[in-house]
Design an enzyme around this catalytic site. Sequence first.
Site, mmCIF file in Angstrom:
data_model
loop_
_atom_site.group_PDB
_atom_site.id
_atom_site.type_symbol
_atom_site.label_atom_id
_atom_site.label_comp_id
_atom_site.label_asym_id
_atom_site.label_seq_id
_atom_site.Cartn_x
_atom_site.Cartn_y
_atom_site.Cartn_z
ATOM 1 N N CYS B 212 -4.229 -41.576 -12.984
ATOM 2 C CA CYS B 212 -4.340 -39.956 -14.322
ATOM 3 C C CYS B 212 -6.326 -39.507 -14.239
ATOM 4 O O CYS B 212 -7.216 -41.061 -13.812
ATOM 5 C CB CYS B 212 -4.699 -40.441 -15.511
ATOM 6 S SG CYS B 212 -4.978 -39.069 -16.399
ATOM 7 N N CYS B 215 -8.286 -40.639 -17.255
ATOM 8 C CA CYS B 215 -8.413 -42.085 -18.104
ATOM 9 C C CYS B 215 -8.323 -42.993 -16.544
ATOM 10 O O CYS B 215 -8.388 -44.328 -17.185
ATOM 11 C CB CYS B 215 -7.876 -41.845 -19.078
ATOM 12 S SG CYS B 215 -6.149 -42.132 -18.646
ATOM 13 N N CYS B 234 0.642 -39.798 -18.428
ATOM 14 C CA CYS B 234 -0.236 -40.984 -18.229
ATOM 15 C C CYS B 234 0.357 -41.002 -19.868
ATOM 16 O O CYS B 234 -0.125 -40.728 -20.981
ATOM 17 C CB CYS B 234 -1.524 -40.054 -18.366
ATOM 18 S SG CYS B 234 -3.063 -41.455 -18.657
ATOM 19 N N CYS B 237 -3.561 -41.584 -21.751
ATOM 20 C CA CYS B 237 -3.928 -40.522 -22.718
ATOM 21 C C CYS B 237 -3.059 -39.169 -22.699
ATOM 22 O O CYS B 237 -3.511 -38.295 -23.720
ATOM 23 C CB CYS B 237 -5.570 -40.027 -21.592
ATOM 24 S SG CYS B 237 -5.425 -38.848 -20.513
ATOM 25 N N ASP B 360 -9.746 -36.178 12.864
ATOM 26 C CA ASP B 360 -9.196 -37.647 13.254
ATOM 27 C C ASP B 360 -8.062 -37.784 12.380
ATOM 28 O O ASP B 360 -7.515 -36.847 12.331
ATOM 29 C CB ASP B 360 -9.949 -38.188 11.330
ATOM 30 C CG ASP B 360 -9.823 -39.294 11.188
ATOM 31 O OD1 ASP B 360 -8.830 -40.435 11.849
ATOM 32 O OD2 ASP B 360 -9.643 -40.099 9.888
#
Lengths: 243, 466
Positions: B212, B215, B234, B237, B360
């Site tokens: 999340c 949080c 979540c 929260c 990369d």
Amino acid sequence: MADFIIAHLYPELMNLYGDRGNIICLQKRLEWRGYNSYIEAISPGCQIEFNQYDMIFMGAGSDREQKLVVNELVHNCSDLKLEIEQGLPALFVGGAYQLLGKYYESSDGVQMPGLNLLDFYTQREQNRLIGNIVLAASLHGQPFTVAGFENHAGRTYLEDKEIKALGRVISGFGNNGEDEQEGIWYKNLIATYLHGPLLPKNPILADYFIEVMMNRKGITFASRLDDHIENFAHEQIKKKVLG
Amino acid sequence: MKKVALIIAIIAGKFAACLSKMVGTGGTSIPGKIALKLYPQILKELAANISEEIFVVTGTNGKTTTTNMLAGILKEKGYTFVHNRAGANMITGITTAFIKETDWLGKRKTAYALLETDEANVPLLLKQLHPRVVLITNFFSDQLDRYGELDTTINLIKDAVRDTNIELVLNADDPLVTHFKNDTGLHCWYYGFDDTNYDRVLSEEGREGRFCVFCAHELYYQRFHYAQLGKFCCPECGNKNPERNFTAHSLMLTPKIEMKVNDIEIISPYQGFYNAYNVLAAVSLAKLVGIEDAIIQKAIANYEPDAGRMEQFEINNRKVTLILVKNPTGLNQALAAINTEPARKTIFFALNDNVADGRDISWIWDADIEQITVLHLNVEAIVCSGQRSGDIALRFKYADAPVDRIYIEDELQSGIKKALSVAADATYVLSTYTALFICRDILIKLQQESIASADLIDQIQKSTES
């Protein structure tokens, strides 16, 4: 039952670049030699018994994740140090490399303490050191090259002259872009900024870890593998970088 | 004086565009680069000629397709617009698009601007012009070496839109996108999918955004559409998918895309779930512009895939498909499409590492190449090509492809010919960005040759018959 157990530390947090390439490589090269292996993913909150493993690996992560990992590992730190001293093979890449040192200092001067396992520190700068890199290294007295890619804002400085670097930079930046050193090689721990698929393209390093793992179990390391594709990929980077 | 400088810059830009058209390269960014050098304010001033609205489309995947589809809709409606085609999505490419659309004096009015914009270029662009809408498709790891980490990219865009009156159009299914509302306070429109038959309950791919953003607790997913796009919440929260303004439902991949967006029935010749998202994004924007349903339906139905977006060729009776790949999520989707092909096939993969490809190449290890079980899926050959042919060959080897079916041919043309020469019914040509148009040209030429030789055989047969 698995012949070898490799601990992959915090793959959910430290997985910034194709780091699992290193794990896949070790597992396959063991398999091609007739050994099976088990990769144990270590998640935050787990108690880790480092003496249970034949090797440990941790990949790269951003600053935020590094902080979380240091908070996790700090309780197990003395065990980790003991096992490293006793020769546990370990590969730490990028952010995982940085957190082994004394501290990591952000560009605004705030110091984040590391695990203090080895005598070095890292300072973050604004501009990142990015690009293909080639090193000169040696193993059992035999010189060899290491080829890979680096991308880091941290500049790492080794304070203890006894700590050997992984290699000397032939082309690229390395630990700090100043002293031509890259990574550290202490006992059987290698820590490096060369991220992503380091081992697949550097079969000498992959087999070094496998040889140590086998020797520690009393198995004689033998059997070369057909590495023509590995060597081709290695040489392709060298040709690109060194011309 | 200022006026003269602007005109000189426009003339220089238009001249460079003509030249590069004759030479055949560099037409998308060099004119803008030259004009910006001569007159740094050019983008700002030309943007003032947009009489209606400016739309910016950004995010990791789907920018080009979404913007092109919206262009198709505006064209169907008969509106004029500035549009940077062909993925030239940096400031220079966007400037080129404005120069091409204006007149010599820099005065011609155009109704709309559709600007596909590279994520890292969004802050720069918003300093030059003021769009009504910024649409964000999704965020995946892509070309990390250019931008630093994904978090940095997201924060750059967030900072750029904060304290403006821009409206955001956001993918409601991507937890890395939805938090823009809380962090910017801007007016947000959301598009997303209802449950579909193609969802999974478990994620099989390595994915971003597991935690999340508010949080740091691990998100709980009820369903995954693909990668981290899905129905999430979540437990700590309460962060979850926002209420949608534009909902896609009744999705069928046949393999055409058939679905409903709110109550509009949409059929698109594109394939794949990720393209269904692009169609949904384009339809959502078109609705915000106020375009009639019938026009949207017609434009989407007639819109054929762009270069390298599952583009089809036929060469010597073999089906050849060209697919642009540039990050793990896109590659996973491409491989999933290859997996649905029952015929014997060969794969060609060109991996380059120029700046536009991402220097990369470690992302190929984050893709789930293991899903191509070579023997089981009748993959007769894998031809590895491009500047980093060795790396992609290694990736296939460590995904258990038999070494005797892996070929390395650095050179693109001989590599493609090799993939076409191994007996099979279909060939998939996968390529990173800087090899894409070269591969496409090679395929077009081979297709023409194959038609010509078929005609010749036809003629010979006819003449022997008579």
